[in-house]
Write a protein that holds these residues in place. Structure first.
Motif, mmCIF file in Angstrom:
data_model
loop_
_atom_site.group_PDB
_atom_site.id
_atom_site.type_symbol
_atom_site.label_atom_id
_atom_site.label_comp_id
_atom_site.label_asym_id
_atom_site.label_seq_id
_atom_site.Cartn_x
_atom_site.Cartn_y
_atom_site.Cartn_z
ATOM 1 N N GLY A 49 0.816 -1.218 0.000
ATOM 2 C CA GLY A 49 0.000 0.000 0.000
ATOM 3 C C GLY A 49 0.846 1.263 0.000
ATOM 4 N N CYS A 52 2.341 1.758 -3.408
ATOM 5 C CA CYS A 52 1.313 2.276 -4.331
ATOM 6 C C CYS A 52 1.048 3.755 -4.070
ATOM 7 C CB CYS A 52 0.028 1.475 -4.187
ATOM 8 S SG CYS A 52 0.131 -0.205 -4.836
ATOM 9 N N PHE A 53 1.027 4.149 -2.782
ATOM 10 C CA PHE A 53 0.832 5.554 -2.437
ATOM 11 C C PHE A 53 1.925 6.406 -3.071
ATOM 12 C CE2 PHE A 53 1.868 9.229 0.138
ATOM 13 C CZ PHE A 53 0.626 9.829 0.344
ATOM 14 N N PHE A 56 1.583 6.621 -7.027
ATOM 15 C CA PHE A 56 0.530 7.499 -7.528
ATOM 16 C C PHE A 56 0.716 8.947 -7.068
ATOM 17 C CE2 PHE A 56 -1.353 3.427 -8.365
ATOM 18 C CZ PHE A 56 -2.070 3.645 -9.535
ATOM 19 N N PRO A 113 -10.823 3.572 -8.052
ATOM 20 C CA PRO A 113 -10.065 4.764 -8.462
ATOM 21 C C PRO A 113 -10.320 5.156 -9.908
ATOM 22 C CG PRO A 113 -8.592 2.882 -8.119
ATOM 23 C CD PRO A 113 -9.922 2.488 -7.601
ATOM 24 N N VAL A 340 -5.033 -1.353 -0.064
ATOM 25 C CA VAL A 340 -4.258 -0.871 -1.212
ATOM 26 C C VAL A 340 -5.083 0.112 -2.040
ATOM 27 C CG1 VAL A 340 -3.150 -1.564 -3.373
ATOM 28 C CG2 VAL A 340 -2.787 -2.920 -1.306
ATOM 29 N N THR A 341 -6.380 -0.167 -2.202
ATOM 30 C CA THR A 341 -7.251 0.735 -2.968
ATOM 31 C C THR A 341 -7.282 2.120 -2.350
ATOM 32 O OG1 THR A 341 -8.662 -1.096 -3.725
ATOM 33 C CG2 THR A 341 -9.594 1.123 -3.806
ATOM 34 N N VAL A 344 -4.014 3.958 -2.844
ATOM 35 C CA VAL A 344 -3.956 4.494 -4.210
ATOM 36 C C VAL A 344 -4.764 5.789 -4.303
ATOM 37 C CG1 VAL A 344 -4.704 4.096 -6.592
ATOM 38 C CG2 VAL A 344 -3.507 2.293 -5.351
ATOM 39 N N GLY A 347 -2.986 8.525 -2.501
ATOM 40 C CA GLY A 347 -1.799 8.921 -3.264
ATOM 41 C C GLY A 347 -2.169 9.875 -4.389
ATOM 42 N N MET A 348 -3.269 9.568 -5.101
ATOM 43 C CA MET A 348 -3.731 10.453 -6.171
ATOM 44 C C MET A 348 -4.202 11.789 -5.615
ATOM 45 S SD MET A 348 -5.651 7.932 -8.909
ATOM 46 C CE MET A 348 -6.955 7.453 -7.778
#
Length: 368
Positions: A49, A52-53, A56, A113, A340-341, A344, A347-348
C-alpha cells in the motif's frame, strides 16, 4: 545533484497522514493480538500500500488526463471478463485468475479509483452551469455511474456496486445538479423499490430479512455481546472472551469494530470514530480551497463519501442497524484489497493537492 522542491512540503497535506497513521497502527495492534500470522500478512499489505501511495503520488496525473477514459474502459472490459472467465468463491464470481503467478485480481476494487478519475475527467471537461447540470448532462454522467454499478451488481457484489452508485451521485450533488432532477429520482426510487427488491438474489433477501426480524442473526448477536462486554474502558486480552474464544466471527475484518469495543471499550470505539470523522470533515473542507479545481473537488468529495459509507455501513451492521455485508473499515480491517485501494486513492489525492500549482510540471529539479 537531485533535490526535492521545497514547495512540495509546503502544499503536502500532512493532516491526512496525522489522521490515517494512528488508524493503521491501532489496526495492527488488534490484528497482532488476534492472529500473528494475519498480522505478518497485513504488514506485507502495508508495504504494498505504501509503495502504491508513493507511485501514484509521484505520477503526473494532470499531464496524463487523456489516458483516463482508456483506463475506465479497460476496467469495464475486466468487469465484463468476470462473467466469462471469472472464478467463483462462496457463490460469487468476482475474481480473475492471473496465469502463472497463482494470483487473483478483483476488478471491482480496481474500478474504484478508475471510476472517480473518470467522473473527475468528465466534470472538469464539462463543468456545471449556475443552475447545475441539466437533465441531458445529468443522464450523460449517469451512464458512466450506472454502467459499472450493473456489472458489479451482476457478479453479485451488491455492496460494492451500491457504494460506487452512492459515491457517484453524492459527487454530482456536491458539484451541482438541478434540484428538480433529485426530486424526480427520489419519487422514482420510492415507486420502483418493490420491483428492485424482487430482483435481488436469495441470499441478499435473507440478509434484509435477518435485519428486519426481531431476533438478530448469530453474527450480529455475538457482535453486540462483544461490544457490551467491553464496557467503558474495555477488557484485557485474556478477558476479551468473545474474541479470545472465537465466538465473534470474522473478528479481524468485517467485525473488527466489535473487537475494538471489547478490547478498548466505549472510549476506544469513540476515539476511532473521532479519527474517521475528522478525516471526512477535513477532506470535505478542502473543497473551499479548490473552488475552481473541479477535478480535485471530485476526488476529495468522492473519497470522503466513500469513507463515510464504508464506516457507516460497517459499524451499523455490527450493532444490528444494517444488513450484514462485506464492507470493511478503511485502513482498519484486515485485508489487502481495500487497504491498497485506499492508499492508491490518497496517493492520487495528495498528488492533486501538492502539485496543483504545477511548478512548471517539475517536482524534482536537477542541478549540476
Amino acid at each position: 545533484m537531485i533535490r526535492l522542491d521545497r514547495r512540495i512540503l509546503t502544499h503536502f497535506d500532512f493532516f491526512q497522514i496525522f489522521l490515517i497513521v494512528p488508524i493503521i497502527a491501532f489496526s495492527y495492534i488488534l490484528i497482532s493480538e488476534a492472529n500473528e500470522i494475519l498480522a505478518s500478512k497485513q504488514s506485507v499489505y502495508f508495504g504494498i500500500g505504501f509503495a502504491c501511495f508513493c507511485l501514484f503520488f509521484l505520477l503526473p496525473i494532470r499531464r496524463i488526463l487523456w489516458f483516463i477514459p482508456a483506463l475506465y474502459w479497460i476496467n469495464i472490459v475486466l468487469l465484463l471478463s468476470v462473467e466469462f472467465f471469472g472464478i467463483s468463491k462462496l457463490g460469487a464470481k468476482r475474481w480473475l485468475d492471473i496465469p502463472f503467478v497463482h494470483f487473483t485480481l478483483q476488478p471491482s476494487e480496481i474500478m474504484k479509483p478508475a471510476f472517480l478519475l473518470m467522473l473527475a475527467y468528465l466534470i472538469k471537461k464539462n463543468p456545471p452551469g449556475e443552475d447545475g447540470y441539466s437533465l441531458k448532462q445529468f443522464l450523460h454522467l449517469s451512464f458512466y455511474i450506472l454502467l459499472p454499478f450493473f456489472l458489479i451488481a451482476k457478479e453479485p457484489d451488491l455492496g460494492t456496486a451500491l457504494i460506487l452508485l452512492l459515491v457517484g451521485y453524492a459527487v454530482l450533488f456536491v458539484i451541482g445538479v438541478n434540484k428538480k432532477i433529485w426530486i424526480s429520482i427520489a419519487l422514482a426510487i420510492g415507486i420502483c423499490a418493490p420491483i428492485l427488491y424482487e430482483n435481488l438474489h436469495d441470499y441478499q433477501k435473507k440478509r434484509i430479512h435477518d435485519f428486519l426480524s426481531e431476533k438478530p442473526s448469530y453474527h450480529v448477536r455475538q457482535s453486540i455481546i462483544a461490544i457490551g462486554n467491553g464496557g467503558l474502558k474495555g477488557k484485557s486480552r485474556d478477558e476479551a472472551t468473545q474474541t479470545h474464544f472465537k465466538f465473534l466471527p470474522i473478528a479481524t475484518s468485517d467485525f473488527i469494530f466489535a473487537y475494538t469495543s471489547e478490547r478498548f471499550g466505549f472510549y476506544g470505539a469513540v476515539g476511532l470514530l473521532c479519527f474517521y470523522g475528522a478525516l471526512i470533515i477535513h477532506l470535505l473542507s478542502l473543497n473551499y480551497i479548490l473552488k475552481n479545481d473541479y477535478f480535485a473537488q471530485v476526488m476529495t468529495t468522492g473519497i470522503a463519501t466513500m469513507i463515510f459509507i464504508y464506516v457507516g455501513v460497517n459499524i451499523s451492521m455490527t450493532i444490528g442497524f444494517a444488513p450484514v455485508v462485506g464492507v470493511p473499515l478503511p485502513f482498519f480491517s484486515y485485508g489487502g484489497s481495500s487497504f491498497v485501494t485506499f492508499m492508491v486513492l490518497f496517493g492520487m489525492l495528495q498528488n492533486l493537492l501538492t502539485f496543483r500549482y504545477d511548478f512548471a510540471g517539475k517536482f524534482l529539479k536537477i542541478q549540476r
